[in-house]
Motif scaffolding. Structure first.
Motif, mmCIF file in Angstrom:
data_model
loop_
_atom_site.group_PDB
_atom_site.id
_atom_site.type_symbol
_atom_site.label_atom_id
_atom_site.label_comp_id
_atom_site.label_asym_id
_atom_site.label_seq_id
_atom_site.Cartn_x
_atom_site.Cartn_y
_atom_site.Cartn_z
ATOM 1 N N SER A 1 -28.918 -28.071 31.952
ATOM 2 C CA SER A 1 -28.327 -27.070 32.856
ATOM 3 C C SER A 1 -27.811 -25.885 32.031
ATOM 4 N N GLU A 2 -27.526 -24.804 32.739
ATOM 5 C CA GLU A 2 -26.910 -23.635 32.083
ATOM 6 C C GLU A 2 -25.592 -24.037 31.419
ATOM 7 N N GLU A 3 -24.842 -24.888 32.096
ATOM 8 C CA GLU A 3 -23.541 -25.309 31.582
ATOM 9 C C GLU A 3 -23.694 -26.109 30.291
ATOM 10 N N LYS A 4 -24.649 -27.024 30.275
ATOM 11 C CA LYS A 4 -24.886 -27.843 29.069
ATOM 12 C C LYS A 4 -25.370 -26.956 27.920
ATOM 13 N N ASN A 5 -26.256 -26.005 28.199
ATOM 14 C CA ASN A 5 -26.720 -25.089 27.154
ATOM 15 C C ASN A 5 -25.554 -24.283 26.598
ATOM 16 N N TRP A 6 -24.667 -23.824 27.462
ATOM 17 C CA TRP A 6 -23.505 -23.062 26.995
ATOM 18 C C TRP A 6 -22.595 -23.953 26.152
ATOM 19 N N GLU A 7 -22.423 -25.181 26.581
ATOM 20 C CA GLU A 7 -21.570 -26.120 25.848
ATOM 21 C C GLU A 7 -22.104 -26.368 24.434
ATOM 22 N N VAL A 8 -23.412 -26.509 24.295
ATOM 23 C CA VAL A 8 -24.016 -26.819 22.998
ATOM 24 C C VAL A 8 -24.231 -25.560 22.154
ATOM 25 N N PHE A 9 -24.761 -24.510 22.759
ATOM 26 C CA PHE A 9 -25.189 -23.325 21.992
ATOM 27 C C PHE A 9 -24.244 -22.128 22.116
ATOM 28 N N GLY A 10 -23.313 -22.163 23.073
ATOM 29 C CA GLY A 10 -22.378 -21.055 23.240
ATOM 30 C C GLY A 10 -23.101 -19.744 23.500
ATOM 31 N N PRO A 11 -22.594 -18.635 22.939
ATOM 32 C CA PRO A 11 -23.209 -17.333 23.179
ATOM 33 C C PRO A 11 -24.674 -17.254 22.722
ATOM 34 N N CYS A 12 -25.071 -18.137 21.811
ATOM 35 C CA CYS A 12 -26.462 -18.128 21.344
ATOM 36 C C CYS A 12 -27.427 -18.636 22.414
ATOM 37 N N SER A 13 -26.883 -19.153 23.535
ATOM 38 C CA SER A 13 -27.753 -19.558 24.637
ATOM 39 C C SER A 13 -28.241 -18.340 25.428
ATOM 40 N N ARG A 14 -27.707 -17.182 25.101
ATOM 41 C CA ARG A 14 -28.170 -15.922 25.691
ATOM 42 C C ARG A 14 -29.172 -15.273 24.735
ATOM 43 N N LEU A 15 -29.994 -14.421 25.275
ATOM 44 C CA LEU A 15 -30.936 -13.663 24.451
ATOM 45 C C LEU A 15 -30.160 -12.803 23.456
ATOM 46 N N HIS A 16 -30.524 -12.882 22.179
ATOM 47 C CA HIS A 16 -29.884 -12.087 21.134
ATOM 48 C C HIS A 16 -30.847 -11.934 19.961
ATOM 49 N N GLY A 17 -30.578 -11.000 19.092
ATOM 50 C CA GLY A 17 -31.475 -10.755 17.972
ATOM 51 C C GLY A 17 -30.771 -10.813 16.631
ATOM 52 N N HIS A 18 -31.611 -10.884 15.587
ATOM 53 C CA HIS A 18 -31.116 -10.948 14.219
ATOM 54 C C HIS A 18 -31.991 -10.096 13.306
#
Length: 136
Positions: free
Chosen positions: A22-39
């Motif tokens: 779920s979105e909630e589980k992804n946020w719990e595990v990955f935090g802000p990195c569960s959103r699209l971001h670049g490096h």
């Protein structure tokens, strides 16, 4: 045995997201990195072998540069790693999975074409963390 290293840079985006969760589980595990971001990624490729008496090289560094750019950088630079990169299909593009996938791309080419052994692939996601892979 001598080791030589080539460093390259590229920019790419990813999302640490497990579609089975779920979105909630992804946020719990990955935090802000569960959103699209670049490096701004930094890739180090180290090969090892014997030094040629004729050239003084383990491997021509220009050929290593060209190989890495053709088979890795051109595939990932300014791309969305989750969807745009063939060699990452089906993988969650964590730094750990990414570094192992790069190894899988480069190792057979270096061995068959240039007769050198891939020693290490090091991939910096940020200046504060990186993953290293030395093969199986």
């Amino acid at each position: 045995m001598v080791r030589i290293t080539r460093r390259e840079y590229f920019n790419a985006a990813h999302r640490l997201y497990n579609p089975k969760w779920s979105e909630e589980k992804n946020w719990e595990v990955f935090g802000p990195c569960s959103r699209l971001h670049g490096h701004n990624w930094e890739l180090w490729v180290t090969v090892q072998g014997e030094v040629s008496e004729d050239t003084g090289f383990v491997m021509d560094l220009k050929k290593l540069k060209d190989l890495v750019r053709e088979h890795v950088i051109s595939q990932v630079d300014h791309k969305y790693l989750n969807e745009d990169v063939e060699f990452l299909k089906g993988l969650l593009p964590s730094t750990e999975n990414f570094v192992m996938a790069i190894w899988q791309v480069l190792e057979p080419i270096l061995k068959s074409r240039f007769g050198v052994q891939l020693y290490e692939v090091k991939l910096y996601e940020t200046e504060n963390h990186y993953a290293q892979y030395f093969g199986e």
